[in-house]
Design a protein around this motif. Structure first.
Motif, PDB file in Angstrom:
ATOM      1  N   ARG A  65      77.123   9.651  -5.403  1.00  0.00           N
ATOM      2  CA  ARG A  65      78.273   9.004  -4.354  1.00  0.00           C
ATOM      3  C   ARG A  65      77.507   9.495  -3.287  1.00  0.00           C
ATOM      4  NH1 ARG A  65      83.294   8.871  -6.283  1.00  0.00           N
ATOM      5  NH2 ARG A  65      83.481   9.756  -8.154  1.00  0.00           N
ATOM      6  N   ARG A  66      76.314  10.002  -2.856  1.00  0.00           N
ATOM      7  CA  ARG A  66      75.677  10.206  -1.728  1.00  0.00           C
ATOM      8  C   ARG A  66      74.929   8.579  -1.387  1.00  0.00           C
ATOM      9  NH1 ARG A  66      75.353  14.690   1.472  1.00  0.00           N
ATOM     10  NH2 ARG A  66      75.991  16.227   0.812  1.00  0.00           N
ATOM     11  N   GLY A  67      74.349   7.599  -2.700  1.00  0.00           N
ATOM     12  CA  GLY A  67      74.002   6.816  -2.227  1.00  0.00           C
ATOM     13  C   GLY A  67      72.748   6.420  -3.206  1.00  0.00           C
ATOM     14  N   ILE A  68      72.073   7.815  -4.220  1.00  0.00           N
ATOM     15  CA  ILE A  68      71.733   7.020  -5.298  1.00  0.00           C
ATOM     16  C   ILE A  68      71.791   7.195  -6.629  1.00  0.00           C
ATOM     17  CG2 ILE A  68      69.456   8.850  -6.405  1.00  0.00           C
ATOM     18  CD1 ILE A  68      69.591  10.121  -3.729  1.00  0.00           C
ATOM     19  N   ALA A  69      70.523   5.456  -6.937  1.00  0.00           N
ATOM     20  CA  ALA A  69      71.583   4.841  -7.862  1.00  0.00           C
ATOM     21  C   ALA A  69      70.301   5.078  -9.444  1.00  0.00           C
ATOM     22  CB  ALA A  69      71.799   3.817  -8.658  1.00  0.00           C
ATOM     23  N   GLN A  70      69.943   5.514 -10.361  1.00  0.00           N
ATOM     24  CA  GLN A  70      68.632   5.717 -11.248  1.00  0.00           C
ATOM     25  C   GLN A  70      68.560   4.604 -12.235  1.00  0.00           C
ATOM     26  OE1 GLN A  70      67.375   9.501 -12.888  1.00  0.00           O
ATOM     27  NE2 GLN A  70      65.819   8.403 -13.722  1.00  0.00           N
ATOM     28  N   SER A  71      67.758   3.836 -12.422  1.00  0.00           N
ATOM     29  CA  SER A  71      67.201   3.015 -13.957  1.00  0.00           C
ATOM     30  C   SER A  71      66.304   4.004 -14.832  1.00  0.00           C
ATOM     31  CB  SER A  71      67.382   1.333 -13.413  1.00  0.00           C
ATOM     32  OG  SER A  71      67.156   0.802 -14.650  1.00  0.00           O
ATOM     33  N   GLY A 106      68.547  13.333   5.524  1.00  0.00           N
ATOM     34  CA  GLY A 106      68.296  14.710   5.830  1.00  0.00           C
ATOM     35  C   GLY A 106      68.921  15.293   5.849  1.00  0.00           C
ATOM     36  N   GLU A 107      69.807  15.566   4.896  1.00  0.00           N
ATOM     37  CA  GLU A 107      70.983  16.553   3.869  1.00  0.00           C
ATOM     38  C   GLU A 107      70.893  17.280   2.993  1.00  0.00           C
ATOM     39  OE1 GLU A 107      75.011  16.032   3.408  1.00  0.00           O
ATOM     40  OE2 GLU A 107      74.946  14.055   4.878  1.00  0.00           O
ATOM     41  N   ASP A 108      70.821  18.382   2.929  1.00  0.00           N
ATOM     42  CA  ASP A 108      69.846  19.154   1.739  1.00  0.00           C
ATOM     43  C   ASP A 108      70.910  19.238   0.552  1.00  0.00           C
ATOM     44  OD1 ASP A 108      68.486  20.788  -0.437  1.00  0.00           O
ATOM     45  OD2 ASP A 108      68.181  22.685   1.145  1.00  0.00           O
ATOM     46  N   ILE A 109      69.855  18.181  -0.767  1.00  0.00           N
ATOM     47  CA  ILE A 109      70.919  18.065  -2.285  1.00  0.00           C
ATOM     48  C   ILE A 109      70.670  18.566  -3.447  1.00  0.00           C
ATOM     49  CG2 ILE A 109      71.438  16.103  -1.288  1.00  0.00           C
ATOM     50  CD1 ILE A 109      69.371  14.368  -2.819  1.00  0.00           C
ATOM     51  N   THR A 110      69.979  19.755  -2.732  1.00  0.00           N
ATOM     52  CA  THR A 110      68.934  20.857  -3.331  1.00  0.00           C
ATOM     53  C   THR A 110      70.229  21.744  -4.464  1.00  0.00           C
ATOM     54  OG1 THR A 110      67.023  21.295  -2.207  1.00  0.00           O
ATOM     55  CG2 THR A 110      66.882  22.045  -4.370  1.00  0.00           C
ATOM     56  N   SER A 142      62.332   5.530   9.824  1.00  0.00           N
ATOM     57  CA  SER A 142      63.365   6.950   8.999  1.00  0.00           C
ATOM     58  C   SER A 142      62.998   7.623   7.735  1.00  0.00           C
ATOM     59  CB  SER A 142      64.666   6.994   9.461  1.00  0.00           C
ATOM     60  OG  SER A 142      65.342   6.155   8.636  1.00  0.00           O
ATOM     61  N   THR A 143      63.038   8.613   7.527  1.00  0.00           N
ATOM     62  CA  THR A 143      62.390   9.340   6.581  1.00  0.00           C
ATOM     63  C   THR A 143      63.602   9.457   5.680  1.00  0.00           C
ATOM     64  OG1 THR A 143      60.898  10.256   6.471  1.00  0.00           O
ATOM     65  CG2 THR A 143      62.146  11.253   4.521  1.00  0.00           C
ATOM     66  N   LEU A 144      64.067   9.008   4.550  1.00  0.00           N
ATOM     67  CA  LEU A 144      65.390   8.439   3.569  1.00  0.00           C
ATOM     68  C   LEU A 144      65.613   9.723   2.564  1.00  0.00           C
ATOM     69  CD1 LEU A 144      68.097   7.208   3.373  1.00  0.00           C
ATOM     70  CD2 LEU A 144      67.168   5.734   1.002  1.00  0.00           C
ATOM     71  N   LEU A 145      64.207   9.606   1.833  1.00  0.00           N
ATOM     72  CA  LEU A 145      63.966  10.779   0.959  1.00  0.00           C
ATOM     73  C   LEU A 145      62.393  11.735   1.091  1.00  0.00           C
ATOM     74  CD1 LEU A 145      64.973  12.213  -1.970  1.00  0.00           C
ATOM     75  CD2 LEU A 145      63.028  10.731  -2.917  1.00  0.00           C
ATOM     76  N   LYS A 146      63.095  12.847   1.243  1.00  0.00           N
ATOM     77  CA  LYS A 146      61.744  14.049   1.101  1.00  0.00           C
ATOM     78  C   LYS A 146      62.242  15.397   0.445  1.00  0.00           C
ATOM     79  CE  LYS A 146      59.879  16.952   4.795  1.00  0.00           C
ATOM     80  NZ  LYS A 146      59.442  17.551   6.180  1.00  0.00           N
ATOM     81  N   VAL A 147      61.013  15.127  -0.734  1.00  0.00           N
ATOM     82  CA  VAL A 147      60.848  16.492  -1.832  1.00  0.00           C
ATOM     83  C   VAL A 147      59.530  17.053  -0.732  1.00  0.00           C
ATOM     84  CG1 VAL A 147      60.213  16.753  -3.632  1.00  0.00           C
ATOM     85  CG2 VAL A 147      60.845  14.762  -3.308  1.00  0.00           C
ATOM     86  N   GLN A 148      60.065  18.164  -1.142  1.00  0.00           N
ATOM     87  CA  GLN A 148      59.051  19.337  -0.554  1.00  0.00           C
ATOM     88  C   GLN A 148      59.527  20.803  -1.043  1.00  0.00           C
ATOM     89  OE1 GLN A 148      60.901  21.121   3.461  1.00  0.00           O
ATOM     90  NE2 GLN A 148      59.590  20.078   4.378  1.00  0.00           N
TER      91      GLN A 148
END
Length: 239
Positions: free
Chosen positions: A78-84, A65-69, A2-8
């Protein structure tokens, strides 16, 4: 998969300067995907845009699948993305343990001890330095801490921005081995921006090339590693 992240079709600006010019890419669940390109190509801008700062002026970003723009950064995290982040940006006056505690703020309640043990197993050096001020550690140790801090939030996707930057070759090898282990053992999805194209493409399941804010090429890591154009631009003259 499944696609986790989609940049469009994402366009991002700094004032009147267009840094991202209609970027399209996808990251599948459980993949290591790497983005390579020259300095100033827009790679870090893309990671920051995914995290909500800056917001894109055009296009959409979807996570699970949710629009986070346009969502605020704290909500995206909080949705589950972390950055170093690039340059590590650890808290230099805090101890190693305090830095890791900061990373766990958005994690599930009651999970701290388990996650701490996992991070210290991945990075034994951090265990040795647990009470030391982070700013007094070597660059490689600080990079381990930055990745460990991001992992403490129990993310679904880890964003790594130039994890090998400024590190000695032996430390770079260690960092990439840990990234591979995180993906294999924890099934962690990883999207990595990296100037060390050779190591990044060897590690990645899939990869993209960015040139002045546009994606110009994509394929498996092995395909891009063997591509004459990629080799000439990013790999010739040594690894």
């Amino acid at each position: 998969m499944s696609t986790l992240l989609k940049v469009q079709g994402v366009h991002t600006f700094y004032g009147s300067i267009e840094a991202l010019k209609g970027v399209d890419l996808e990251v599948g669940t459980g993949e290591i995907v790497t983005l390579i390109g020259a300095n100033g190509a827009g790679k870090s801008t893309l990671l920051m845009t995914i995290c909500g700062n800056p917001h894109p002026r055009g296009g959409r970003i979807y996570f699970e699948g949710e629009d986070i723009t346009g969502r605020p950064t704290y909500e995206i995290i909080r949705r589950g993305i972390a950055q170093s982040p690039e340059g590590r940006r650890i808290f230099p006056r805090m101890t190693v343990l305090e830095n890791l505690q900061m990373g766990s703020i958005t994690a599930r309640p009651g999970s701290f001890d388990t996650e701490l043990e996992r991070v210290l197993t991945l990075f034994p050096r951090l265990k040795e330095r647990i009470g030391q001020r982070a700013g007094t550690m070597s660059g490689g140790e600080q990079q381990m801490l930055a990745i460990g801090r991001a992992l403490m939030s129990q993310p679904k996707m880890l964003l790594l921005d130039e994890p090998s930057l400024g590190l000695a070759p032996l430390v770079v090898k260690q960092i990439f081995e840990v990234v591979k282990e995180i993906n294999r053992e924890q099934k962690m999805t990883i999207f990595m921006v990296e100037q060390n194209a050779y190591h990044a493409l060897k590690l990645a399941h899939r990869a993209y090339v960015m040139v002045t804010g546009r994606i110009t090429m994509s394929g498996t890591g092995a395909q891009l590693l063997a591509d004459p154009e990629v080799r000439a631009a990013y790999l010739e003259g040594g690894h």
